[in-house]
Design an enzyme around this catalytic site. Structure first.
Site, PDB file in Angstrom:
ATOM      1  N   CYS A  66       0.849  -1.181   0.000  1.00 23.24           N
ATOM      2  CA  CYS A  66       0.000   0.000   0.000  1.00 23.24           C
ATOM      3  C   CYS A  66       0.892   1.240   0.000  1.00 23.24           C
ATOM      4  CB  CYS A  66      -0.949   0.091   1.188  1.00 23.24           C
ATOM      5  SG  CYS A  66      -2.087  -1.274   1.302  1.00 23.24           S
ATOM      6  N   ARG A  74       3.942  -0.386  -4.739  1.00 27.61           N
ATOM      7  CA  ARG A  74       3.665  -0.910  -3.401  1.00 27.61           C
ATOM      8  C   ARG A  74       2.326  -1.654  -3.331  1.00 27.61           C
ATOM      9  NH1 ARG A  74       6.871   1.493   0.491  1.00 27.61           N
ATOM     10  NH2 ARG A  74       5.374   0.892   2.081  1.00 27.61           N
ATOM     11  N   TRP A  88      -2.806  -2.701  -1.678  1.00 26.26           N
ATOM     12  CA  TRP A  88      -2.526  -4.129  -1.842  1.00 26.26           C
ATOM     13  C   TRP A  88      -3.378  -4.813  -0.781  1.00 26.26           C
ATOM     14  CZ3 TRP A  88      -0.764  -8.306   0.980  1.00 26.26           C
ATOM     15  CH2 TRP A  88      -0.375  -9.421   0.248  1.00 26.26           C
ATOM     16  N   ASN A 127      -1.812   2.036   5.754  1.00 31.04           N
ATOM     17  CA  ASN A 127      -0.952   0.968   5.248  1.00 31.04           C
ATOM     18  C   ASN A 127      -0.564   0.124   6.450  1.00 31.04           C
ATOM     19  OD1 ASN A 127       1.197  -0.516   4.172  1.00 31.04           O
ATOM     20  ND2 ASN A 127       2.604   1.218   4.206  1.00 31.04           N
ATOM     21  N   GLY A 128      -0.786  -1.183   6.378  1.00 32.98           N
ATOM     22  CA  GLY A 128      -0.453  -2.048   7.519  1.00 32.98           C
ATOM     23  C   GLY A 128      -1.632  -2.928   7.861  1.00 32.98           C
ATOM     24  N   GLU A 145      16.864 -18.273  -8.119  1.00 34.87           N
ATOM     25  CA  GLU A 145      16.489 -16.904  -8.492  1.00 34.87           C
ATOM     26  C   GLU A 145      15.926 -16.860  -9.913  1.00 34.87           C
ATOM     27  OE1 GLU A 145      15.826 -14.314  -7.087  1.00 34.87           O
ATOM     28  OE2 GLU A 145      16.089 -12.698  -8.514  1.00 34.87           O
ATOM     29  N   LYS A 180      12.214 -15.550 -10.901  1.00 33.40           N
ATOM     30  CA  LYS A 180      11.978 -14.465 -11.867  1.00 33.40           C
ATOM     31  C   LYS A 180      10.935 -14.897 -12.883  1.00 33.40           C
ATOM     32  CE  LYS A 180      13.114 -11.759 -10.227  1.00 33.40           C
ATOM     33  NZ  LYS A 180      13.753 -11.696  -8.974  1.00 33.40           N
ATOM     34  N   GLU A 183       7.280 -15.354 -11.230  1.00 35.24           N
ATOM     35  CA  GLU A 183       6.558 -14.191 -10.701  1.00 35.24           C
ATOM     36  C   GLU A 183       6.100 -13.221 -11.787  1.00 35.24           C
ATOM     37  OE1 GLU A 183       8.794 -11.642  -8.047  1.00 35.24           O
ATOM     38  OE2 GLU A 183      10.624 -11.989  -9.174  1.00 35.24           O
ATOM     39  N   HIS A 191      16.756 -37.269  -7.741  1.00 35.28           N
ATOM     40  CA  HIS A 191      15.972 -37.716  -6.580  1.00 35.28           C
ATOM     41  C   HIS A 191      14.506 -37.320  -6.692  1.00 35.28           C
ATOM     42  CE1 HIS A 191      19.660 -38.973  -4.623  1.00 35.28           C
ATOM     43  NE2 HIS A 191      20.198 -37.862  -5.106  1.00 35.28           N
ATOM     44  N   LYS A 241       5.783  -4.576  -4.112  1.00 32.05           N
ATOM     45  CA  LYS A 241       7.237  -4.499  -3.989  1.00 32.05           C
ATOM     46  C   LYS A 241       7.705  -4.628  -2.543  1.00 32.05           C
ATOM     47  CE  LYS A 241      11.287  -3.458  -5.791  1.00 32.05           C
ATOM     48  NZ  LYS A 241      11.865  -4.602  -6.485  1.00 32.05           N
TER      49      LYS A 241
HETATM   50  C1  F6R Z   1      11.227 -11.088  -6.066  1.00 25.67           C
HETATM   51  C2  F6R Z   1      11.176 -10.085  -5.025  1.00 25.67           C
HETATM   52  C3  F6R Z   1      10.797 -10.497  -3.656  1.00 25.67           C
HETATM   53  C4  F6R Z   1      11.631  -9.736  -2.620  1.00 25.67           C
HETATM   54  C5  F6R Z   1      11.143 -10.056  -1.209  1.00 25.67           C
HETATM   55  C6  F6R Z   1      11.985  -9.390  -0.153  1.00 25.67           C
HETATM   56  O1  F6R Z   1      11.628 -10.546  -7.280  1.00 25.67           O
HETATM   57  O2  F6R Z   1      11.408  -8.929  -5.269  1.00 25.67           O
HETATM   58  O3  F6R Z   1      10.921 -11.867  -3.495  1.00 25.67           O
HETATM   59  O4  F6R Z   1      12.967 -10.087  -2.779  1.00 25.67           O
HETATM   60  O5  F6R Z   1       9.818  -9.642  -1.071  1.00 25.67           O
HETATM   61  O6  F6R Z   1      11.947  -8.010  -0.269  1.00 25.67           O
HETATM   62  P1  F6R Z   1      13.046  -7.095   0.375  1.00 25.67           P
HETATM   63  O7  F6R Z   1      14.337  -7.408  -0.283  1.00 25.67           O
HETATM   64  O8  F6R Z   1      12.581  -5.710   0.118  1.00 25.67           O
HETATM   65  O9  F6R Z   1      13.073  -7.431   1.835  1.00 25.67           O
END
Ligand code: F6R
Length: 611
Positions: free
Chosen positions: A2, A27, A73, A99-100, A484, A488, A491, A507, A606
Site C-alpha cells: 500500500c 507498493r 494491496w 498501510n499495515g 532466483e 523471476k 513471478e 531424486h 514491492k
Molecule cells: C522477487 C522479489 C521479492 C523480494 C522479497 C523481499 O523478485 O522482489 O521476493 O525479494 O519480497 O523483499 P526485500 O528485499 O525488500 O526485503
C-alpha cells in the site's frame, strides 16, 4: 504494501496526489483513491490502478489544497470499490488512508458494533477510522487526542494519514511498522510512504519513527509520540533524483533495471575497493568488525530474492571466511525458537528495508543479544534503523516489482564482506584476495557484454514462451542463481518454475522431464563443471530441452545443449553476478511475449510490510 501520499499547502492537491500514487504504485495496485478537503471531504476511489482512478475522477472538478491518497494491496477484504481507501467514519467526521494491518480489528469491530456502528467494507481500516470517531465523539477531545488514544488500543502495524471535518486545515499522520516520510516545503508539507512522490517539490525530509504522530497544517508541523511527548523533527536532505525514478526510454522498469546493473554494481563497490584494487573497506561495519572476526556463526535472514542473495553469501562466507553460516527465511526464523547466542552475527538482507518478517527477525535476534548487520537498498528505511551496523547497496531505486539490480548489488556486498572478513580472519591469503577483488571490479564490463546478447536471448524466449513448466539447475554458487532464475520466471510470466541443485534432479524432478520441459542449466566452468555436463546429458537422454548458461568458448556443452548463452569467463565465486543476467533477460522477454504486466505482476507488491 500500500502506498500513501498526502499534501497540505497552497497548491492544488489532486495532481500531486495522483503523481505521487503513480510513483508508489509498485507498493500495491489493486485499487486506488483520493480524498480532497474543500468545503467538506470529497472522496474518489475505485478498483484497479491509478490510471483507472484518474478515468473515474475525470468528470469531476477536483479542487482542494489538502488531500490524502492511497494505492492498495489487499489484506482484509478483496480488491473492490468499497474496500478501496480512503475510508470515512460512519458519522463522516474522519477520513483515513492506512498501510499495515490492525490485528485486533475483529475485537474492535465487535465492540464498535455493540455501540451502534455499522460498516460498509471488509477492511480493518474502516474499523480504525470508526474507533477514532467513537473516541472523538464520546470523549469530546481534539482529533489529535482521539487518534492517539485510538492507536494506543490498536495491535498491529500502521502508516496512516487522517483528516477531520472539524479541523479542516490539518492532517494527522502516524506510523508504527509502516514507513512514512514527511516532505518539508515552503508553507507546505507532503507525506508519503517513500520519498519518491516528494522529490520534485523538496529535498528536505523527515523520516517518521515508530509511534510518531505528526500534526501538519500548511505553516506548522508538530511531532510527538503516541504518549504525547514532543519529538524533535530531524530534517534530512534526500539523495534521490527524478532521473533515478524515471523509466526513461525503456518499455519497462524491469528492463531498465536489468540494464542498469553495470552501473548499480559499480556504485555498490565504488569507494569501498581501493583504487589499486588491493583492499576492501566497508565503513558501515567497521565498528562491528571485532564481533565479525570472532563470530562463531553467521545467521543470514531475508525473504524472496534477498534470501537467494543470502544463499550466495553462505557459500562465500564459508569458503573464504571459514565461518559457519545458516541462511533462514525470516518468516520461519522468527516463529520458531531459534538458538541465538551473543556471539552470533545476524545479517539481514532487504532491498526495501521494510519487509515485516525480516524486521521482526532482527528485533528478536537483537533481544537475544546477537550483533545485527543490515544490507539494504533504501536509505533511511526501517531495517537500517534497527541494526547495529550495515552496508547500503546503493543500487538506486528499484521500481519493477521483480528484483533484479537489487539482487546483484546484494551479492556484491556479500562478496566484498566475505573477502574482507576472510582476509581479516586470515583464511583468505593475500594473492587470492587481490585476484578476487580484481575480478569483482571487472564485473560491470562483463555484464555489458552479456547485455549485447539481448536479442539472441529474446529469440530463445520466443521458443519457450508457451511452456507450462520450467526447471532451473545449478550447483555450488550457481544453485542459488537457479532458484532466483525460477523465481523471476514464475513471478512475472506465471509459468510454474522450480530451481534445484543439479544433483538433486535424480531424486525426483527428473520424472518431470519430457520433450516439453525447458531446463535452464547454469554450467559455467567451475569445479563442478564435469558433473554439470553429466546432468545435461541426463536431461537430454530424456528428451528435455536444455538452455545452458556457459562460459564463452565452451564447445563441449554447445554440442549437447539445445541452446547456449555465453557469459565471459570469471572466477566461480563471482559467477552468480554474471549468470543471473541472462536469466533475468529471458524471464523479462517471456513475460512481455505472454502479455503479462511485467512491472506490476498480479497479486504482488514491492515492499511486503505485512507478515
Ligand atoms: C522477487 C522479489 C521479492 C523480494 C522479497 C523481499 O523478485 O522482489 O521476493 O525479494 O519480497 O523483499 P526485500 O528485499 O525488500 O526485503
Amino acid at each position: 504494501m500500500c502506498g500513501i501520499v498526502a499534501y497540505v499547502g497552497d497548491k492544488q492537491a489532486y495532481p500531486i496526489l495522483i503523481k505521487g500514487l503513480q510513483r508508489l504504485e509498485y507498493r500495491g495496485y489493486d485499487s486506488a483513491g483520493v480524498a480532497l478537503i474543500n468545503n467538506g471531504t470529497h472522496t474518489y476511489k475505485c478498483m484497479g490502478k491509478v490510471k483507472d482512478l484518474e478515468a473515474h475522477a475525470k468528470e469531476q472538478s477536483i479542487e482542494g489544497h489538502i488531500g490524502i491518497g492511497h494505492t492498495r494491496w489487499a489484506t482484509h477484504g478483496e480488491p473492490n470499490n468499497i474496500n478501496a481507501h480512503p475510508h470515512t467514519s460512519m458519522k463522516g467526521k474522519f477520513t483515513l488512508v492506512h498501510n499495515g494491518i490492525i490485528e485486533n480489528y475483529a475485537h474492535l469491530k465487535k465492540e464498535l458494533t455493540s455501540r451502534g456502528f455499522t460498516f460498509q467494507s471488509d477492511t480493518d481500516t474502516e474499523v480504525l477510522v470508526n474507533l477514532i470517531e467513537n473516541i472523538y465523539l464520546e470523549q469530546n477531545v481534539s482529533a489529535e487526542i482521539a487518534v492517539r488514544v485510538a492507536l494506543s488500543k490498536v495491535i498491529g502495524a500502521y502508516g496512516l494519514v487522517i483528516s477531520c471535518e472539524d479541523e479542516k486545515d490539518k492532517l494527522i499522520a502516524a506510523r508504527k511498522g509502516s514507513p512514512l516520510v514527511i516532505g518539508v516545503g515552503e508553507s507546505e508539507y507532503f507525506l508519503a510512504s517513500d520519498a519518491s512522490p516528494i522529490i520534485e517539490y523538496t529535498d528536505q525530509v523527515i523520516y517518521m519513527n515508530d509511534e510518531d504522530v505528526a500534526i501538519l497544517s500548511k505553516d506548522d508541523l508538530v511531532l510527538k509520540n503516541i504518549q504525547n511527548d514532543a519529538q524533535k523533527p530531524k530534517i534530512q536532505k534526500i539523495d534521490l533524483s527524478i532521473d533515478e525514478i524515471d523509466k526513461g526510454d525503456y518499455e519497462h522498469y524491469m528492463l531498465k533495471e536489468i540494464y542498469e546493473q553495470p552501473h548499480s554494481i559499480g556504485d555498490t563497490f565504488r569507494g569501498r575497493i581501493s583504487i589499486d584494487k588491493t583492499k576492501i573497506f566497508l565503513g558501515g561495519i567497521i565498528d562491528v568488525m571485532p564481533k565479525l572476526n570472532q563470530a562463531k556463526r553467521i545467521i543470514i535472514v531475508a525473504c524472496g530474492t534477498s534470501w537467494h542473495a543470502g544463499m550466495v553469501g553462505e557459500y562465500l562466507f564459508e569458503e573464504y571466511a571459514r565461518v559457519p553460516v545458516e541462511v533462514e527465511y525470516a518468516s520461519e526464523f522468527r516463529y520458531r525458537n531459534p538458538v541465538i547466542n551473543p556471539d552470533d552475527v545476524l545479517i539481514a538482507i532487504s532491498q526495501s528495508g521494510e519487509t515485516a518478517d525480516t524486521l521482526a527477525a532482527i528485533k528478536m535476534a537483537k533481544e537475544k543479544g546477537a550483533t545485527i548487520i543490515g544490507i539494504c537498498n533504501v536509505v533511511g528505511s526501517s531495517i537500517p534503523r534497527e541494526t547495529h551496523a550495515g552496508v547500503y547497496t546503493h543500487a538506486g531505486p528499484e521500481i519493477g516489482v521483480a528484483s533484479t539490480k537489487a539482487f546483484s548489488s546484494q551479492v556484491t556486498v556479500l562478496t566484498m564482506m566475505a573477502f574482507m572478513i576472510g582476509r581479516k580472519r586470515g583464511s583468505l591469503y593475500d594473492e587470492l584476495y587481490k585476484q578476487l577483488i580484481h575480478e569483482l571490479t571487472l564485473i560491470p564490463e562483463k555484464i555489458e557484454i552479456i547485455l549485447k546478447s539481448d536479442s539472441y536471448i529474446k529469440g530463445i524466449a520466443e521458443l519457450y514462451k508457451n511452456a507450462s513448466n520450467a526447471l532451473y539447475l545449478g550447483r555450488g554458487y550457481l544453485f542459488p542463481v537457479a532458484l532466483e532464475g525460477a523465481l523471476k520466471l514464475k513471478e512475472i510470466s506465471y509459468i510454474h518454475a522450480e530451481g534445484y541443485p543439479a544433483a538433486e534432479m535424480k531424486h525426483g524432478p527428473i520424472a518431470l522431464i519430457d520433450e516439453n520441459m525447458p531446463v535452464f542449466v547454469l554450467a559455467t566452468k567451475d569445479k563442478s563443471y564435469e558433473k554439470i555436463v553429466s546432468n545435461i546429458q541426463e536431461v537430454k537422454a530424456r528428451n528435455g530441452k536444455v538452455i545452458a548458461i556457459v562460459t564463452e568458448g565452451d564447445e563441449t556443452i554447445k554440442k549437447l545443449a539445445d541452446h547456449v548463452i555465453e557469459v565471459p569467463d570469471c572466477h566461480e565465486a563471482i559467477a552468480p553476478l554474471l549468470t543471473v543476467v541472462p536469466l533475468q533477460i529471458i524471464s523479462y522477454h517471456i513475460a512481455v511475449m505472454r502479455g503479462c504486466d511485467v512491472d506490476q505482476p498480479r497479486n504482488l507488491a514491492k515492499s511486503v510490510t505485512v507478515e
